[in-house]
Every structure is written in C-alpha cells, then in structure tokens.
Write a protein that holds these residues in place. Structure first.
Motif, PDB file in Angstrom:
ATOM      1  N   TYR A  64     -14.015  -0.081   8.712  1.00  0.00           N
ATOM      2  CA  TYR A  64     -12.937  -0.862   8.111  1.00  0.00           C
ATOM      3  C   TYR A  64     -13.464  -2.235   7.705  1.00  0.00           C
ATOM      4  O   TYR A  64     -14.235  -2.860   8.445  1.00  0.00           O
ATOM      5  CB  TYR A  64     -11.828  -1.015   9.134  1.00  0.00           C
ATOM      6  CG  TYR A  64     -10.443  -1.275   8.614  1.00  0.00           C
ATOM      7  CD1 TYR A  64      -9.878  -0.517   7.605  1.00  0.00           C
ATOM      8  CD2 TYR A  64      -9.649  -2.269   9.192  1.00  0.00           C
ATOM      9  CE1 TYR A  64      -8.575  -0.727   7.180  1.00  0.00           C
ATOM     10  CE2 TYR A  64      -8.348  -2.494   8.787  1.00  0.00           C
ATOM     11  CZ  TYR A  64      -7.816  -1.718   7.765  1.00  0.00           C
ATOM     12  OH  TYR A  64      -6.521  -1.937   7.345  1.00  0.00           O
ATOM     13  N   TYR A  67      -7.905  -7.298   0.438  1.00  0.00           N
ATOM     14  CA  TYR A  67      -7.326  -6.059   0.956  1.00  0.00           C
ATOM     15  C   TYR A  67      -8.274  -5.399   1.961  1.00  0.00           C
ATOM     16  O   TYR A  67      -9.472  -5.714   2.031  1.00  0.00           O
ATOM     17  CB  TYR A  67      -7.010  -5.093  -0.187  1.00  0.00           C
ATOM     18  CG  TYR A  67      -8.223  -4.626  -0.961  1.00  0.00           C
ATOM     19  CD1 TYR A  67      -8.891  -3.449  -0.612  1.00  0.00           C
ATOM     20  CD2 TYR A  67      -8.715  -5.361  -2.042  1.00  0.00           C
ATOM     21  CE1 TYR A  67     -10.010  -3.024  -1.321  1.00  0.00           C
ATOM     22  CE2 TYR A  67      -9.830  -4.945  -2.753  1.00  0.00           C
ATOM     23  CZ  TYR A  67     -10.468  -3.775  -2.381  1.00  0.00           C
ATOM     24  OH  TYR A  67     -11.583  -3.361  -3.073  1.00  0.00           O
ATOM     25  N   ASN A 123      -8.445   3.269  -6.022  1.00  0.00           N
ATOM     26  CA  ASN A 123      -8.765   3.016  -4.615  1.00  0.00           C
ATOM     27  C   ASN A 123     -10.127   3.565  -4.190  1.00  0.00           C
ATOM     28  O   ASN A 123     -10.503   3.449  -3.014  1.00  0.00           O
ATOM     29  CB  ASN A 123      -7.686   3.594  -3.700  1.00  0.00           C
ATOM     30  CG  ASN A 123      -7.667   5.117  -3.695  1.00  0.00           C
ATOM     31  OD1 ASN A 123      -8.422   5.763  -4.427  1.00  0.00           O
ATOM     32  ND2 ASN A 123      -6.796   5.699  -2.888  1.00  0.00           N
ATOM     33  N   ASP A 124     -10.873   4.159  -5.108  1.00  0.00           N
ATOM     34  CA  ASP A 124     -12.122   4.826  -4.736  1.00  0.00           C
ATOM     35  C   ASP A 124     -13.289   4.459  -5.652  1.00  0.00           C
ATOM     36  O   ASP A 124     -14.220   5.242  -5.839  1.00  0.00           O
ATOM     37  CB  ASP A 124     -11.925   6.340  -4.725  1.00  0.00           C
ATOM     38  CG  ASP A 124     -11.418   6.868  -6.068  1.00  0.00           C
ATOM     39  OD1 ASP A 124     -11.247   6.071  -7.013  1.00  0.00           O
ATOM     40  OD2 ASP A 124     -11.197   8.088  -6.173  1.00  0.00           O
ATOM     41  N   VAL A 141     -15.368   1.657  -0.082  1.00  0.00           N
ATOM     42  CA  VAL A 141     -13.919   1.620   0.112  1.00  0.00           C
ATOM     43  C   VAL A 141     -13.387   2.960   0.607  1.00  0.00           C
ATOM     44  O   VAL A 141     -12.214   3.065   0.978  1.00  0.00           O
ATOM     45  CB  VAL A 141     -13.177   1.217  -1.178  1.00  0.00           C
ATOM     46  CG1 VAL A 141     -13.642  -0.129  -1.676  1.00  0.00           C
ATOM     47  CG2 VAL A 141     -13.313   2.271  -2.256  1.00  0.00           C
ATOM     48  N   CYS A 163      -9.877  -1.744   3.639  1.00  0.00           N
ATOM     49  CA  CYS A 163     -10.221  -0.429   3.113  1.00  0.00           C
ATOM     50  C   CYS A 163     -11.090   0.356   4.090  1.00  0.00           C
ATOM     51  O   CYS A 163     -11.623  -0.205   5.044  1.00  0.00           O
ATOM     52  CB  CYS A 163     -10.934  -0.563   1.767  1.00  0.00           C
ATOM     53  SG  CYS A 163     -12.421  -1.573   1.804  1.00  0.00           S
ATOM     54  N   SER A 164     -11.198   1.656   3.837  1.00  0.00           N
ATOM     55  CA  SER A 164     -12.102   2.566   4.547  1.00  0.00           C
ATOM     56  C   SER A 164     -11.544   3.097   5.866  1.00  0.00           C
ATOM     57  O   SER A 164     -12.288   3.679   6.635  1.00  0.00           O
ATOM     58  CB  SER A 164     -13.476   1.917   4.779  1.00  0.00           C
ATOM     59  OG  SER A 164     -14.412   2.853   5.232  1.00  0.00           O
ATOM     60  N   SER A 221      -3.132   3.552  -2.251  1.00  0.00           N
ATOM     61  CA  SER A 221      -3.567   2.571  -3.244  1.00  0.00           C
ATOM     62  C   SER A 221      -2.661   1.351  -3.164  1.00  0.00           C
ATOM     63  O   SER A 221      -1.608   1.371  -2.514  1.00  0.00           O
ATOM     64  CB  SER A 221      -3.507   3.173  -4.653  1.00  0.00           C
ATOM     65  OG  SER A 221      -4.303   4.334  -4.755  1.00  0.00           O
ATOM     66  N   SER A 248       0.853  -1.183   0.000  1.00  0.00           N
ATOM     67  CA  SER A 248       0.000   0.000   0.000  1.00  0.00           C
ATOM     68  C   SER A 248       0.891   1.236   0.000  1.00  0.00           C
ATOM     69  O   SER A 248       1.743   1.391   0.883  1.00  0.00           O
ATOM     70  CB  SER A 248      -0.899   0.001   1.235  1.00  0.00           C
ATOM     71  OG  SER A 248      -1.690   1.168   1.281  1.00  0.00           O
ATOM     72  N   ASN A 259      -6.893   1.872   0.325  1.00  0.00           N
ATOM     73  CA  ASN A 259      -6.658   0.428   0.194  1.00  0.00           C
ATOM     74  C   ASN A 259      -5.327   0.078   0.852  1.00  0.00           C
ATOM     75  O   ASN A 259      -4.316   0.749   0.610  1.00  0.00           O
ATOM     76  CB  ASN A 259      -6.601   0.011  -1.269  1.00  0.00           C
ATOM     77  CG  ASN A 259      -7.926   0.144  -2.006  1.00  0.00           C
ATOM     78  OD1 ASN A 259      -7.982  -0.064  -3.215  1.00  0.00           O
ATOM     79  ND2 ASN A 259      -8.992   0.511  -1.321  1.00  0.00           N
ATOM     80  N   GLU A 260      -5.311  -0.989   1.659  1.00  0.00           N
ATOM     81  CA  GLU A 260      -4.084  -1.406   2.338  1.00  0.00           C
ATOM     82  C   GLU A 260      -4.227  -2.859   2.773  1.00  0.00           C
ATOM     83  O   GLU A 260      -5.229  -3.527   2.492  1.00  0.00           O
ATOM     84  CB  GLU A 260      -3.816  -0.511   3.550  1.00  0.00           C
ATOM     85  CG  GLU A 260      -4.892  -0.571   4.618  1.00  0.00           C
ATOM     86  CD  GLU A 260      -4.658   0.408   5.764  1.00  0.00           C
ATOM     87  OE1 GLU A 260      -3.816   1.314   5.615  1.00  0.00           O
ATOM     88  OE2 GLU A 260      -5.333   0.275   6.806  1.00  0.00           O
ATOM     89  N   GLY A 300     -10.561   7.404  -1.109  1.00  0.00           N
ATOM     90  CA  GLY A 300     -10.479   5.964  -1.015  1.00  0.00           C
ATOM     91  C   GLY A 300      -9.208   5.564  -0.286  1.00  0.00           C
ATOM     92  O   GLY A 300      -8.234   6.329  -0.230  1.00  0.00           O
TER      93      GLY A 300
END
Length: 539
Positions: free
Chosen positions: A248, A238, A204-205, A210, A240-241, A182, A171, A222-223, A220
């Motif tokens: 999350y 993944y 990522n959005d 997300v 997210c959020s 992202s 990420s 992502n990780e 967005g």
C-alpha cells in the motif's frame, strides 16, 4: 472512588519559566507511531485547534480535539451507527469538514455486506464539532442522477472546493459488483446533495505499482483521496495497491486552478509513487495534511501496518514534508519506529508539574493521553480501565501494552500513587514514570515501570529504552486478580522506592531517566485505576 472530592480532576503546574528545564529533558521531540488507528483525518479549524476524525471500531464516529499534532487530545463519540439499516455496519474512513457555516462528516458504511457500501453524510446541529449531528442519509454516487436509481458502491469521500463550486471525490466501483476501485468526481448542489453523474478522474491501473500486490496480473485499486493545495496547484494524493497489503502506498494526481475538474483530461497522474513503505514501515497510506501550530511547517498524517502480514491492524504516524521546485509535495521516507523527531513548530511543550489528582468521578479521561487500541480505554463506575472489552466495535484490534499519560506535565522528583485492580489476566499492571517519548507499542517509551503481576505473585520494577524491557528488581508478593491494591512510587534523584498498600516492596537505585511523564500501564488483560495522586517533591 473518593466521594468527598469537590473537584474531579485538578492539575497545578509551575510557571512557564520552567521551559528550559522541560526542553532539556527532550520533551520538544517525539517518536512514531503517535496513536492507533487507520484512515486518519485531521482538520485544523480557524480556532487554531486540530480536529481528528476516526471510525469508532467500525460502528460509529469519534471526534478528538487538540492544540497539538502529537496528542489527539479530548475524545467525544459524536455518532453511533444504528442497529439496523444501510449504515449499521463497517463504518469506514470518516472525514470532518467545515463547509458553508456547518460541520459535516462524510463516511462510508453498509448493512453488513461490503457490496452495499455507500457514502453518507452527517450535519452538525451546532457550531461544536464534538456536539450532536443529524444523519442526512446517503449521497448519490451513481450514473443516473435524473432518477437517483442504481446508486453505486462508494467509500472514502472527500469534498473539493474549486472555481467557486463544490465537488465530491470518492473511491467507487466501475460497475455494480465488479470490485474494481477507481476515483470518481461529481459536482454538488450543497454539502449533502450531488447534482451530476459521476466522472472517473483517471484509470486505476496505469502503472504496475498501483495494482494489488504490485502484480501486473492483478487489478488496479485507487482509494483514500485527499486534497492538498499549493498556490494555483491542486493535488489529489490517493492510496493504491490494496490496504491489506504491505505494498500500500501513495500516488498523486494534479490539476490547475481554473481548469474543469469534471474533465478527466485535465488531471495529470504522476508516474511514480510519492510515498511508499520501507523494510521497516509497511503499508503506508491514507494520508491527510495540515500545518504546524505556528503555520510555518507542513505535516502529513498517515497510517501504516503493524507487520507485513496481510490484514488491517494499523497505527498512525505524523511527519513533516516540504515542496519540490515545481510546486509539488515532497514527502519523506517513512521513519522507523522509535526514531526521535522534532515536534511540529509552535507546539507547546509540557510544563513542570507540581500536583495532579484524578478520581474519574465525571466519567471522563480528558486529562490523559492514551497510547493503544482506541477502544481499549474507558471510565466505568468511576475507574479508568485499560484493556477493557467495550462490548462492541473492536474491528482490527490488537494489544500493545496500553498506557495513558497525564497530559501536558512532567515531573522529576515526586510521589505517585494509584489504586490498581487487575480485573482480568495474569500479566502486570501499574505505574509508569519519568517517561520520555511515549508511543504505541509494548516497550515504546523511555522510562520506568513499577507494577504487580498476579500470575507470578510478584512486584516488579524495570525500565524501557524505547525498544526493549530491562528488569531492575523484583520481589515476591501475593497478588490476586480482582483485588484492589494501592501502588505508590517515591522517586528522589536516583532513588526509587515502590510501595504496595503502604509496605515497601522494592528499593532500588537507577538514574538513567531523570524526568518525564507519569502514567498508567497494563501489559495485557484488563486493569482498573482510581484515585490517582502525584505530588512533586518541593525540596
């Protein structure tokens, strides 16, 4: 401390023929959360053992080894961050992998400022995953591989072996300081060297869910990418959020074996989250995946927040999952704390204990399974301390009635004693016994507690049913913090006797729980324990 002990920890158990007795007590099941922590990573090696990798209070990396998923097992600190430098602070989300004949740990760290977060790698010096490691430095995660300049923010790195090549997924920020996370991928020359510029796998959005707080007006994020395989399908699960939010959750990307993972068009993003929180389980994320001990079941290990409030205080859960008709993973709805679940298939049950001693002279607590913030237990000067301030590395800590259970053995009728000293605080510390379904949390166990309380000059006996404390009996007793007392319980069927320094202080009858684990517990503050002795009633 018993200086005369020739052996520091001795456990003698009955033959496995007692298996039926053990299972009849409900010891083939467990409840979540199984331990404290965040960003859990578990790797099952060819030796059949599970290796759990965890940040040591954001200042190091610890590896735990176990033959069970419900017990992290024996812990060793394998790397501590230097006092100064790029990787001296905020050590996040380490992962342990066995690649090309060596162990490697990928981790994120910085010098104290989040904008400087980079990914580093450690290489084992031997074949022992809990042995020494060499720090191989920073991995390049930028856009100028030819010069190696302008390295970029990178966390949560995980390797992907695919099509005979090795890749790294992580990420990262799109720019140098835009805080826009992202997922990126790059090809690797070896486990510690990237050989290509990074490529963003996907936007990522794409969906509102997300985005941070699930708000269309926020970015967005992502990780926490993890690899999951099923035949010719490769999934990237993944998170997210926003890890600090109760929103999350887990999302999914997928690709087919043989396709080029460096081509973003080959990655398919699922339109719905694959696992999300509930009204009682918050901030579900950063999962890793493994199998049951006998290989017949698939399990996920993930963290959740301890409340809906913003922040990073979390615990870790395990749950079984299966597969959809199209070959994609089907994850369960997270179960509420205290829900009784079947243990992973093939996991060895505890045996009926006969005798146990531990005087902690070796400086280790290897015979104990711990439930609490992972830095609040240690052996100091030949005593086991619960609730201890380690002096460093206490990021996102919280108190939860820390307890430690003797590993792999259960008792029904017995005598159990331990020297006990409340070092700090006014609340109770003492012995827990006939414990079933221990988990992280003040009252997260079924069984009994007998302890002393300096703040109230009291001895107390009670029980917990997994959700609340129920007092059975109390007695006035002069108790001083800093003074050592010998606590002892004698348990015969429904009779419970509690002694302090050889004097009977509580005599009670209660038979709700007839067998279980024995252990040590503190409600808050700090307590030290020594010369633990458990002997089964042989009648």
């Amino acid at each position: 401390m018993k200086k005369s002990c020739s052996r520091l920890s001795v456990v003698i158990f009955c033959h496995i023929s007692m298996l039926g007795w053990v299972n009849a007590g409900g010891f083939d099941s467990f409840t979540n959360p199984v331990y404290e922590g965040a960003d859990p990573f578990v790797y099952r090696h060819t030796d059949g053992l599970y290796y759990f990798c965890q940040s040591e209070g954001d200042r190091g990396v610890a590896i735990w080894k176990s033959d069970k998923l419900t017990d992290k097992g024996i812990k060793r600190l394998v790397w501590k961050a230097p006092d100064k430098g790029w990787n001296s602070k905020q050590v996040w989300a380490p992962e342990l992998h066995y690649l090309q004949g060596r162990w490697y740990i990928y981790y994120a760290a910085d010098s104290g400022k989040n904008i400087d977060h980079r990914t580093g790698v450690l290489q084992s010096k031997t074949q022992d995953a809990q042995g020494e490691y060499t720090d191989l430095g920073v991995i390049y995660t930028g856009d100028e591989i030819e010069t190696g300049k302008n390295n970029r923010w990178a966390i949560d790195a995980t390797p992907l072996e695919m099509n005979g090549k090795l890749y790294l997924i992580w990420s990262g920020w799109d720019g140098h300081d835009d805080n826009n996370q992202s997922l990126f991928i790059a090809e690797m020359e070896n486990p510690w060297t990237v050989k290509s510029n990074r490529v963003k796998i996907a936007p990522n959005d794409t969906y509102v869910w997300v985005r941070v707080s699930e708000s269309p007006n926020k970015k967005g994020l992502n990780e926490g990418a993890q690899i999951l395989r099923n035949k010719d399908q490769i999934f990237v699960i993944y998170s997210c959020s926003g890890s600090w939010e109760h929103t999350y959750k887990l999302g999914q990307l997928s690709i087919r074996a043989g396709q080029d993972p460096m081509n973003p068009e080959n990655w398919v993003k699922k339109a719905e989250p694959v696992c999300a929180g509930t009204d009682t389980v918050h901030g579900v994320g950063h999962a890793s995946f493994t199998s049951s001990p006998d290989g017949t079941e698939d399990w996920m290990v993930y963290h959740s927040k301890i409340s809906k409030e913003r922040g990073w205080q979390r615990n870790v859960r395990i749950e079984k999952f299966d597969w959809n008709a199209d070959g994609s993973p089907r994850f369960p709805i997270p179960t509420t704390e205290g829900t009784v679940l079947k243990k992973p298939s093939g996991e060895k049950p505890p045996v009926k204990g006969t005798s146990f001693t531990d005087s902690f002279d070796d400086g280790l607590w290897d015979s104990w399974q711990y439930f609490g913030y992972n830095r609040f237990i240690d052996v100091r000067n030949g005593q086991l301390h619960l609730g201890i301030d380690p002096g460093w590395g206490t990021a996102n800590n919280y108190r939860c009635g820390e307890k430690a259970m003797v590993r792999n053995a259960v008792w029904d009728n017995f005598t159990f004693s331990a020297k006990t000293k409340i070092v700090k605080g006014e609340r109770d510390a003492g012995l827990v016994f006939r414990v079933q379904h221990p988990a992280v949390g003040y009252d997260a166990m079924k069984g009994y507690f007998a302890g002393i309380m300096p703040g109230a000059d009291r001895a107390i006996l009670g029980k917990m049913n997994g959700r609340k404390w129920i007092e059975i009996k109390r007695a006035d007793l002069s108790v001083e913090a800093g003074k050592e007392y010998t606590l002892e319980v004698c348990v015969r069927d429904g009779m419970i006797q509690f002694f302090v320094d050889g004097k009977l202080v509580i005599d009670a009858v209660d038979d709700e729980y007839t067998s279980g684990y024995c252990g040590l517990r503190i409600v808050s503050g700090e307590a030290a324990f020594d010369d633990v002795l458990i002997r089964a009633d042989q009648r």
